[in-house]
Every structure is written in C-alpha cells, then in structure tokens.
Design a protein around this motif. Structure first.
Motif, short mmCIF file in Angstrom:
data_model
loop_
_atom_site.label_atom_id
_atom_site.label_comp_id
_atom_site.label_asym_id
_atom_site.label_seq_id
_atom_site.Cartn_x
_atom_site.Cartn_y
_atom_site.Cartn_z
N ILE A 402 1.55 19.27 9.40
CA ILE A 402 2.13 18.78 7.91
C ILE A 402 1.67 17.85 7.41
CG2 ILE A 402 4.52 18.53 6.96
CD1 ILE A 402 4.69 20.79 8.63
N ALA A 403 1.24 17.99 6.12
CA ALA A 403 0.41 17.19 5.33
C ALA A 403 1.27 16.73 4.08
CB ALA A 403 -0.96 17.46 4.96
N LEU A 404 1.25 15.20 3.98
CA LEU A 404 1.80 14.60 2.71
C LEU A 404 0.62 14.08 1.97
CD1 LEU A 404 4.55 13.55 1.51
CD2 LEU A 404 3.93 11.21 2.32
N VAL A 405 0.65 14.66 0.77
CA VAL A 405 -0.67 14.32 -0.29
C VAL A 405 -0.15 13.74 -1.47
CG1 VAL A 405 -2.34 15.60 -1.26
CG2 VAL A 405 -1.72 16.37 0.79
N GLY A 406 -0.93 12.79 -1.95
CA GLY A 406 -1.01 12.18 -3.25
C GLY A 406 -1.96 11.13 -3.59
N GLU A 407 -2.46 10.96 -4.63
CA GLU A 407 -3.41 10.05 -4.97
C GLU A 407 -2.89 8.82 -5.17
OE1 GLU A 407 -6.58 10.23 -5.89
OE2 GLU A 407 -7.15 12.23 -6.63
N ASN A 408 -1.62 8.48 -5.37
CA ASN A 408 -1.02 7.16 -5.61
C ASN A 408 -0.63 6.73 -4.12
OD1 ASN A 408 -1.12 6.56 -8.27
ND2 ASN A 408 0.34 8.36 -8.54
N MET A 409 -0.85 7.41 -3.01
CA MET A 409 -0.39 6.82 -1.94
C MET A 409 -1.18 5.82 -1.51
SD MET A 409 0.30 10.29 0.18
CE MET A 409 -0.18 9.90 1.79
N LYS A 410 -2.52 5.42 -1.87
CA LYS A 410 -3.43 4.54 -1.41
C LYS A 410 -3.06 3.21 -2.16
CE LYS A 410 -6.96 6.28 -4.61
NZ LYS A 410 -8.48 6.87 -4.52
N SER A 411 -2.41 3.20 -3.41
CA SER A 411 -1.86 2.20 -4.12
C SER A 411 -0.48 1.50 -3.87
CB SER A 411 -2.21 2.37 -5.59
OG SER A 411 -1.08 3.40 -5.95
N ARG A 412 -0.01 2.41 -2.83
CA ARG A 412 1.51 1.50 -2.63
C ARG A 412 1.42 1.51 -1.20
NH1 ARG A 412 5.01 4.64 -6.41
NH2 ARG A 412 3.84 4.88 -8.22
N SER A 413 2.20 0.29 -0.69
CA SER A 413 2.36 -0.07 0.74
C SER A 413 3.64 0.55 1.26
CB SER A 413 2.75 -1.69 0.73
OG SER A 413 3.55 -2.24 -0.18
N GLY A 414 3.76 0.70 2.52
CA GLY A 414 5.03 1.32 3.17
C GLY A 414 5.27 2.75 2.98
N VAL A 415 4.27 3.59 2.91
CA VAL A 415 4.08 4.83 2.57
C VAL A 415 4.34 5.90 4.01
CG1 VAL A 415 3.26 7.13 1.99
CG2 VAL A 415 3.06 5.17 0.70
N SER A 416 3.60 5.06 4.94
CA SER A 416 3.38 5.51 6.30
C SER A 416 4.92 5.22 7.20
CB SER A 416 2.14 5.00 7.21
OG SER A 416 0.94 5.26 6.52
N ALA A 417 5.12 3.93 6.64
CA ALA A 417 6.54 3.50 7.41
C ALA A 417 7.61 4.32 6.90
CB ALA A 417 6.56 2.04 6.89
N LYS A 418 7.74 4.77 5.79
CA LYS A 418 8.71 5.70 5.21
C LYS A 418 8.70 6.93 5.88
CE LYS A 418 10.40 7.07 0.59
NZ LYS A 418 10.43 7.25 -0.80
#
Length: 816
Positions: A402-418
């Motif tokens: 399963i892959a979660l994809v998005g350009e804006n992931m790298k500019s936001r903190s806490g994505v992995s934690a969420k």
C-alpha cells in the motif's frame, strides 16, 4: 495537435465506437488529431489463449479463433455501410486465414515462442484500428490509417520491447509532414525491430504508443480515454468513497502507477513527462466529466490548503524476500550481487528496504516470481550460505503493498506519524516500510487480508476527514441493548452533523440469532433481523467480526452472559475496542482482568466498562482521572445497587417485601433473576472493580459479603424465590422496624478501606452522606490524599435501561 488514445473497453463494440466517433469529431474541430486505439476488449487475451491451446494440442483453439473472427465481422456489419461492407469483410477474413495458418503451425510444432506471441498479439490492434478508420472514412471525415508498427522501432525484446526513440521520432515527424490529414488513426501496442519482426510494447502498450507519438510530435496534449473518470484517490473496488483526482503531477502519477494504479502505466508517462506535455485521463462514457489532468506545472506547495496526499495505490500478490547474515556487514557488492542475479532472471523488484546495520536486505517482488527468485539468490550466494556467512533467502507470501502518494508530503511534518498511528490503532501489522528519497510516497507491506481495511483506514484519514465511520458490533438486544440501539439511531444524524462521526451498526447478536452488514443495519432491517439472522454463539460472532476486518470496529457487550467475555481477548488482540456493560470480565480472576487491560494497551485499542458500576454515572472515569493526575484513593464508601436502593426506599411495611421486589423487577431495575441483585453478589463485583481500578489487586473471594436473605430464598426457581420471600415477611419487617426505631434507614452498602472490602445491609443514620439517597440512585464517596477531609462524591441514577444504555453510548463515544 492532440493525441487521443482509446482503450479496449472504449472500443469493445459498435455502440462504444460510435461514442468514440463523437469525441473525435469534436476534438478534430480544434485541430489535427491522432487517434490511437487498442484491440477490442478481451481480444488480445483470447488470441494468446488460442495460441496456448494450439501449443498444447488442444483443438479448442479453432473455436476460439472463430469466435474472435465473428466478433470482428459483426463489428464491420454494424459500423460500415452495406455498400462498403464487402471489401472489409474480405479484409477481416483474409487476416483470420493468415492467423489460422499461424495457429496450425503452432499446433503442429507444439511451440509458442515470444516472437510468435508478439506477431499473434499484434492482430488485435491492427484489425480494430483499420475497421474504425474505415468507419470514419465512410462518415466523410478526413481520416487516414497509419501503421504505427512501421514507424515505431524497437529492439528484439519480444513482449516488452525497448523503443529506439531517435529513429522513431524521425519516422513519425517525416510521416506527419508528408500526410496532412485532419485525423490519423493508428494501432497502439505494436512496433517492429531492426529485422522487421513484429514486437509489442508490454503492459499498457497502447498508452505507451500514444505517449511516444505525442512526445515525437510535441503535441499540445495527450488524452487517455478509458472507462473511469480519471485517476482515483484509491481503488474504488476497495474504498467505496474513493473520488476522482482533479489534478496531479507527473511524479505523483508515476508513483501511483508504479504501486498498482492501473489507469496509467509508468512507461506511458515517461515520454510526455520529458517533453512537458499535459496528459488528461477522460471517460469515454462520460465525456463531460472533468477527468484528471496530469501536468508538469503541478509541484509541491507549502500552502496548507493543498492536500497532503493525492492518492493511495495498492498491489496484491506480493512476496517479501529477505537475505541476511553477519557476513554481509561491511562487505561491498552484496546488494549489487543480489540485484544482478534477479535482473538475470528478469525479475522486477518493486520495493527495497535495508537495515542500517547492513545485516539484512529485504525486497518485494510479485508472487509469481518466487520460485525463480529463490533459486537465483540461493545459487548466487551458495558459497556464502555454505560458509554460514548468510542464511538461505527467507520468503513471506500473501502480502500487499500500500503506497500513500503526494508531492506535499515532503513539506509537511507528521505525515508518517499520522499514517502509522491510524494503522496501529486498527491493528494493522506492517511487515516492511520504504520511503523514496523524493519523499513523494510512503510504502508499506502488509498481509493481503488487511489490504481493504488498510486502504479504507488511510482513505478515511487523509481524504474523508469530514466523516469518520465507526463499525459497531452489539451483543445483547434485550432491555438495555434495545434502548442503546434506539439511542444510536436517534442520535446518529446529530453526530454526523456536529462531530463528523457516523455510527454504523455492522452486527447484532442475541442468544439465538446474529446478523451482519458491512454497510450498516438500518432501522427497518433491525425490526426484522431476529427472523432473518443465522444461529448465534459468542465464538461465531467474534470470528465473523475478525474475518470481516473492518476499520474502527467496536464490540459492545450489553449482556450478563459469562460466555461473551471469553472472546474479549481474541478481539482485543485484533485491536477491536470493547465496551462492556457486562461485569463478568472486570470482576473475574485478577490475572484475567490484568491480561485484558494489558492486551488492550498493547494493541492500541480500548477496554471500557464504565457502566459496570453506577450505570451512567462517571465513577470509573473519575477514578481514572484521579490516578492519572497523581492522586491516591484511600477509601471508598458507596451504595452501588440501584435495585437494592429502590427496594429499601420503597419498603415501609405497608406492602410486603415480595411485592416491592416484584415492582422493581417489573420496572426493569433487577436482573431476570432478582436474587443476583438481592444476594449482594452484584454489589461485591462492583466494589471489586472500583478497588482494582484504584490500583489494588483484590480478588472476589476476599470480599466479605454479609447477606440479609434467608438461605431458603436462594434455592429453587424464581417463582419459588417469591414464595419464600412471602413466607419470610416477618424477617424483613423486623429488619425495617429495628432500623426505624433507631431513627435510621436500611441501605445495602459497599466499603473499601485499608486494602479490604465488604458489602452488606447497614442501618444508616441521618447525618451520613448515604442517608439522603432516593429511588434507584447510587452514591460513591471517595477519600483520597487530596480529598482527605472533604470527600469527592459521585451521585445519581444508578439503574434503569435508559441511563445504562446512555452510559454504554458514552463509552462508545469515548473510544472513538
């Protein structure tokens, strides 16, 4: 110039091709248009299947060829005017005669090579594109059929040929300079090598053809026409709330397609991405729908209004291969050797992860390649395995990526934690994790049985934050259970509007029947379910909940059954929260109680049982708050039975004790067998639960229970019990008179102090906090280190189906 590609479903039959014709007419009014078409839906697979039959000496290939031929003949008859049909019917028959000769050769030789496979597969696109071009010409369109196989040049890697872009681009530019027709129609998927052998471009080959042409001609736009309205935020077969993605960057589209999004294939994107040509994905059957724009203009943004992720993709039938051993540490070339041996077997590596210690390397591949990969790796590392430097490759199958994809992931903190937090809360075990250096995706490997649940959890968390779905499994539909269910139906609209929560009753069970619905049991179905449900048992109910594996699941026990708590642990181990009105589990053996509490904590779910004591009163919650804030409970004094309080508040000698107990049972304040309440067992369980929640490891046997019922009342049936109460009326009247003479009243109390607990009937004086307690009310008086002089008092209705149901409801909401 625009390039339009139509897939197999878009040209499956004459009706669909007429839709294609209308789209092409409209687009061609705006400029020159190139139309790339696939084979008719299913034709390529059937052509190859027929060849496989022939190679196996199975004469069924003849009928399969006839069926394919008939499909094309019907298409000619339905699309081409009668006067023009003869030549095109002959055209189809001639090529199927050629095909039949090929199949006969395969049958005789028993050999089906990749080179012959490409030649046979090419007929699908060749025939469909010619017939469609003929249709357009008969409609007066300025249309020319182009044989793209003669212009697109490749190497000789049959079934997945590599394109020679320089010569291909020169061929295409020359052709289009020499032919200025408004509409050019050509077959996708097919090409030729340097020896003029037919080759094919592999999976998604028609899309690839369109992309190659668009890049070579520097087209204004590439349009991929298919049977869906663009790329989706998730596979709609797994996530029912998946929605089209309006805009997406090329890199995001590449990531989604690499990990399983089948609308586009990675090679198809590359040529237009390099040339910065916009790509649109459109729906042939809903041409006015917006579709998805894939563009080089769409890059990551720090704008908080931009979504963190654009989509979730998934791949099934995945295997993990792990090579490990102490001999790998610090040794250069191990990874190269591993990848080289897999490359030699033409095995595609989908995902790679390696521990920082260099002790192991884990890769993900398709399950179909397990046998070849295992042999290749073990052979390549045979010497190291013999010398115990590495162990033979370990294999796990039955997995999904399963892959979660998005350009804006790298500019936001806490994505992995969420991401990992919501998966952990739902009991998803992650076998491997990988994040690309571009930080556009986070990929996880999980059990294939958890794939649907995982996709829905992530989709809800990242794309459906407006409504959270909670799946309730309610065991017990008696007095309290039916009130709870009605409260849920009555309140759900309010919860959706004000708290963005949707409570879905996904399962119901009583002692006889059970019913399930992943989409929720509505009120009409609930009124009839007892006649429709299957035979129930606690074990079967729990097993069905686990097998359905729905996200945000809550098991609600509103029974008094000793069997239901036996399934608690198995549910908690699957991260299914439990809300229990049933007191059996929390008052069972102390080790069992602790095991359930620890299991809930270890599996990131909850075990709530607030209504075990005081019905809807916040008694256990108050203890929890005191303990968490660092206080210590030194004593508890309480009236914990709404039933007994109701009985002794209403027994004044004017009616018999038996009549008052019968009234309490009639009004729903007692168990079906009132002795459970009057014996004090229920009160003993409650003070036990409070002491345990306060941090004291008390056992039920340690509680002193001073009963007031004569022993004979505890024997026989409920009917016998009421007869005995009548016989012993003088006993109860003496208790009442003795208390009244002393200026006191009767209360059945519970007390915990100095590590010991007792329950029993007491004479309570007017100055006691327990004296002014009316009806079915409960009271709990806490003394703590902080509340040492003035105690903390919790008081209110402690019995009744409505208040107990509301307490269970509150626990459900607390668990979300």
């Amino acid at each position: 110039m625009k390039i339009l590609k139509f897939g197999g479903t878009s040209v499956a039959n004459s009706q669909n091709i007429l839709l294609v014709e209308n789209i092409v007419k409209k687009e061609s009014l705006q400029g020159r248009t190139v139309v790339v078409v696939s084979a008719l839906h299913g034709v390529t697979d059937h052509l190859i299947k027929a060849a496989e039959y022939a190679s196996q000496k199975n004469e069924n290939y003849l009928q399969l060829i006839k069926n394919i031929e008939e499909k094309h003949l019907i298409l000619v008859k339905e699309l081409i005017p009668v006067l023009d049909q003869s030549s095109w019917l002959s055209f189809v028959k001639k090529h199927f005669n050629d095909l039949e000769d090929l199949y006969n050769s395969i049958f005789v030789l028993g050999e089906f090579t990749l080179r012959i496979k490409d030649k046979i597969a090419s007929y699908g696109e060749f025939l469909s594109s010619n017939i469609i071009a003929a249709r357009f010409q008969t409609q007066g369109l300025d249309c020319l059929w182009m044989n793209s196989a003669e212009l697109i040049r490749t190497d000789s890697s049959f079934t997945n040929a590599k394109v020679y872009f320089d010569s291909t681009e020169n061929n295409l530019k020359k052709y289009f300079n020499e032919n200025q027709n408004q509409i050019i129609i050509c077959p996708g998927f097919i090409a030729r090598d340097e020896k003029n052998n037919m080759t094919t471009l592999g999976r998604g080959g028609s899309d690839y053809t369109a992309s190659i042409i668009a890049a070579a001609l520097q087209a204004e736009e590439l349009q991929i026409w298919t049977d869906v309205s663009g790329m989706m935020t998730a596979d709609p077969r797994l996530a029912s709330h998946a929605k089209p993605i309006a805009e997406i960057s090329y890199h995001e589209a590449m990531e989604l397609s690499h990990f399983g999004a089948k609308v586009l294939y990675p090679p198809s994107i590359q040529p237009v991405m390099i040339k910065n040509i916009d790509l649109k994905i459109k729906n042939t059957f809903d041409p006015d729908a917006r579709g998805t724009l894939v563009s080089h203009h769409l890059a990551a943004s720090e704008n908080d209004e931009k979504p963190i992720a654009v989509g979730i993709s998934n791949m099934s039938a995945i295997a993990l291969l792990t090579l490990e051993g102490s001999g790998m540490v610090g040794i250069p070339g191990i990874s190269a050797k591993l990848f080289q041996c897999l490359s030699h077997e033409k095995i595609n590596i989908i995902l790679i992860t390696q521990g920082s210690s260099e002790h192991s390397i884990t890769i993900a591949i398709n399950e179909k390649d397990i046998f070849y990969a295992e042999n290749a790796i073990n052979s390549s590392f045979a010497d190291d395995i013999n010398l115990k430097r590495v162990t033979p490759v370990k294999i796990e199958s039955g997995l999904s990526i399963i892959a979660l994809v998005g350009e804006n992931m790298k500019s936001r903190s806490g994505v992995s934690a969420k991401m990992f937090g919501c998966l952990g809360n739902n009991g998803i075990n992650i076998r491997a994790i990988a994040q690309g250096s571009s930080e556009r995706n986070i990929s996880i490997v999980i059990s294939e049985t958890d794939a649907k649940k995982t996709v829905n959890i992530l989709h809800e968390e990242f794309f459906e934050s407006e409504i959270k779905q909670i799946h309730l499994y309610i065991c017990g539909t008696g007095n309290v259970g039916s009130k709870l269910i009605q409260q849920i139906y009555n309140q759900n609209q309010y919860l959706r509007e004000h708290f963005l929560i949707n409570l879905r009753i996904a399962g119901l069970s009583n002692s006889r029947h059970m019913i399930f619905s992943d989409h929720g049991i509505n009120q009409e179905e609930y009124s009839e379910w007892k006649e429709q449900g299957e035979e129930a048992s606690a074990q079967k109910f729990a097993e069905e909940i686990i097998s359905r594996n729905l996200r945000n699941s809550v098991f609600v026990d509103v029974t008094a059954s000793s069997k239901i708590p036996e399934v608690y642990e198995s549910l908690l181990k699957r991260s299914i929260t439990i809300v229990a009105c049933n007191k059996i589990a929390a008052s069972s053996d102390f080790e069992t109680y602790k095991t359930l509490k620890n299991t809930a904590r270890n599996h990131r779910c909850n075990f709530y049982f607030e209504t075990n004591v005081g019905a809807g009163l916040p008694v256990i919650g108050t203890i929890s708050d005191l303990i968490k804030s660092g206080d210590k409970i030194t004593s508890i004094q309480a009236v914990l039975s709404g039933t007994l309080n109701f009985v002794f508040n209403n027994y004044d000698g004017s009616r018999t004790f038996s009549e008052v107990v019968a009234q309490a049972q009639k009004e729903g304040y007692t168990e079906p067998d009132p002795r459970l309440d009057l014996s004090g067992t229920d009160v003993a369980r409650k003070i036990l639960i409070l002491a345990r929640e306060a941090g004291y490891p008390l056992q039920f046997e340690e509680i002193e229970n001073t009963g007031f019922l004569p022993e004979e009342c505890m024997q026989g049936s409920v009917e016998d019990f009421y007869k005995k109460l009548t016989e012993y009326e003088d006993h109860f009247k003496n208790l009442f008179n003795e208390s009244r003479k002393a200026g006191k009243i009767l209360k059945y109390t519970a007390e915990f102090k100095n590590g010991k607990a007792n329950v029993g009937l007491q004479h309570v004086a007017p100055e006691s906090d327990l004296f002014h307690l009316y009806g079915k009310d409960n009271i709990v008086i806490f003394k703590t280190l902080r509340y040492s002089e003035q105690p903390l008092v919790v008081k209110g209705a402690g019995a009744g189906a409505e208040v107990t149901a509301s307490g269970v409801f509150a626990d459900i909401m607390r668990s979300i």
